[in-house]
Design a protein around this motif. Structure first.
Motif, short mmCIF file in Angstrom:
data_model
loop_
_atom_site.label_atom_id
_atom_site.label_comp_id
_atom_site.label_asym_id
_atom_site.label_seq_id
_atom_site.Cartn_x
_atom_site.Cartn_y
_atom_site.Cartn_z
N ALA A 129 0.85 -1.20 0.00
CA ALA A 129 0.00 0.00 0.00
C ALA A 129 0.88 1.25 0.00
O ALA A 129 1.88 1.31 0.70
N GLU A 130 0.49 2.23 -0.78
CA GLU A 130 1.28 3.45 -0.90
C GLU A 130 0.81 4.57 0.00
O GLU A 130 1.58 5.48 0.30
N SER A 131 -0.45 4.52 0.43
CA SER A 131 -1.01 5.60 1.25
C SER A 131 -1.75 5.03 2.44
O SER A 131 -2.43 3.99 2.34
N MET A 132 -1.62 5.71 3.58
CA MET A 132 -2.33 5.27 4.78
C MET A 132 -3.83 5.49 4.61
O MET A 132 -4.27 6.46 4.02
N GLY A 133 -4.61 4.55 5.14
CA GLY A 133 -6.06 4.71 5.16
C GLY A 133 -6.76 4.30 3.89
O GLY A 133 -7.96 4.55 3.75
N VAL A 134 -6.04 3.66 2.96
CA VAL A 134 -6.69 3.24 1.71
C VAL A 134 -5.94 2.07 1.10
O VAL A 134 -4.71 2.02 1.14
N ASP A 185 3.67 11.87 3.73
CA ASP A 185 2.77 12.55 2.79
C ASP A 185 3.53 12.81 1.50
O ASP A 185 4.77 12.84 1.48
N GLN A 186 2.79 12.99 0.43
CA GLN A 186 3.43 13.22 -0.87
C GLN A 186 4.35 14.45 -0.80
O GLN A 186 3.97 15.51 -0.32
N GLY A 187 5.58 14.28 -1.27
CA GLY A 187 6.55 15.36 -1.28
C GLY A 187 7.38 15.46 -0.02
O GLY A 187 8.37 16.19 0.02
N GLN A 188 6.99 14.73 1.03
CA GLN A 188 7.75 14.75 2.28
C GLN A 188 8.97 13.84 2.19
O GLN A 188 8.95 12.83 1.48
#
Length: 305
Positions: A129-134, A185-188
């Motif tokens: 998974a690439e993003s938390m919560g999905v 988060d994206q860009g972090q």
């Protein structure tokens, strides 16, 4: 592919000579970790690690990129595509082709675990998974295929196995490394300290004897976010250095924050025993490479107290 013959087998002359005398303790641990992940013999593991300056993550990545293969894990049971689709749809968001936070909550309830259970991080790791919560459809279905689960009962039966990965030092390190990228988060490029603290509580409790001391130190003294280098080197500190930090190398390539933490722990130990004599001071003495900076830092810590 590199041919190693029998040279890297445990018990061979090469293996005994290299593993016992040439490599230091941290290097031997990295060779063992490399072997556990790749199945490669010790000689090949050592060659890769030396080639990439003992960066375990980089050496493992290049190993697989170059197409090397040894004792691969047994393939998971085949899944039924229709059952897997039904499994996904049970938790799917009504407005999008993914499982969102509500669906994840429902999935966790059906697995009899909390959404805050660290097992969810292991599950996310298997799903890539690439993003938390999905979970996208591809992520969820890919993860279930890797686990051999096409229904909730099968996944429920895997929960304790997934939890066991958190107890294993090598497997947990993979989940730990994944978690940093997963949480960004994206860009972090760095994670907020407060977020790191919560993940450390979930992932390091069974591996880091000084976890509570570390968390208290970081919460008081770290004003910046945590970099990936500090994040990963903390795992090495937790799993490769003795709990009393007696074998910590101040001249090693450790991040400044970890150096300062070790200085803090050692100065606290000296204060507790009241300075206690030359022998005890020698046991906690600062290496001569950076004496003034080290002593100054320890002095400042004492002044704060």
């Amino acid at each position: 592919p590199i041919s190693c013959g029998a040279a890297g087998r445990p018990g061979s002359t090469w293996h005994r000579r290299v593993m016992s005398s040439v490599l230091n303790r941290q290097q031997r641990d990295k060779v063992a970790n490399f072997q556990a992940v790749t199945g490669a013999p010790a000689k090949l593991a050592t060659e890769f690690l030396k080639r990439y300056s003992w960066s375990l993550d980089q050496a493992v990545d290049i190993f697989f990129t170059e197409g090397h293969s040894f004792s691969a894990k047994a393939a998971p049971p085949a899944v039924d595509a229709r059952k897997l689709d039904t499994f996904f749809r049970k938790y799917k968001d009504a407005q999008a082709d993914c499982i969102s936070s509500d669906g994840i909550q429902e999935l966790c309830a059906d697995l009899s675990i909390s959404a805050l259970d660290p097992v969810t991080l292991v599950l996310s790791y298997h799903c890539r998974a690439e993003s938390m919560g999905v979970f996208t459809r591809d992520e969820f279905c890919g993860g279930m295929q890797r686990l051999g689960c096409d229904e909730i009962l099968k996944l429920r039966g895997k929960v304790e196995e997934l939890r066991g990965a958190l107890q294993d030092r090598v497997a947990c390190k993979e989940v730990y490394a994944y978690t940093f990228q997963f949480a960004l988060d994206q860009g972090q490029k760095c994670l907020p300290v407060e977020m790191c603290v919560e993940f450390w509580k979930l992932l390091l409790r069974n591996h880091f004897a000084l976890l509570d001391t570390w968390i208290g130190f970081v919460e008081q003294r770290c004003k910046n976010a945590i970099s990936k280098d500090t994040w990963m080197m903390l795992y090495d500190l937790a799993t490769q250095v003795k709990p009393d930090l007696s074998d910590y190398d101040m001249n090693g390539a450790w991040p400044v924050l970890i150096d300062e933490f070790v200085e803090f722990v050692r100065s606290q130990a000296l204060e507790r025993i009241g300075g206690g004599g030359r022998a005890l001071r020698a046991a906690f003495s600062v290496p001569t490479a950076r004496p003034l900076a080290r002593l100054s830092a320890i002095g400042q810590l004492r002044m704060v107290r």
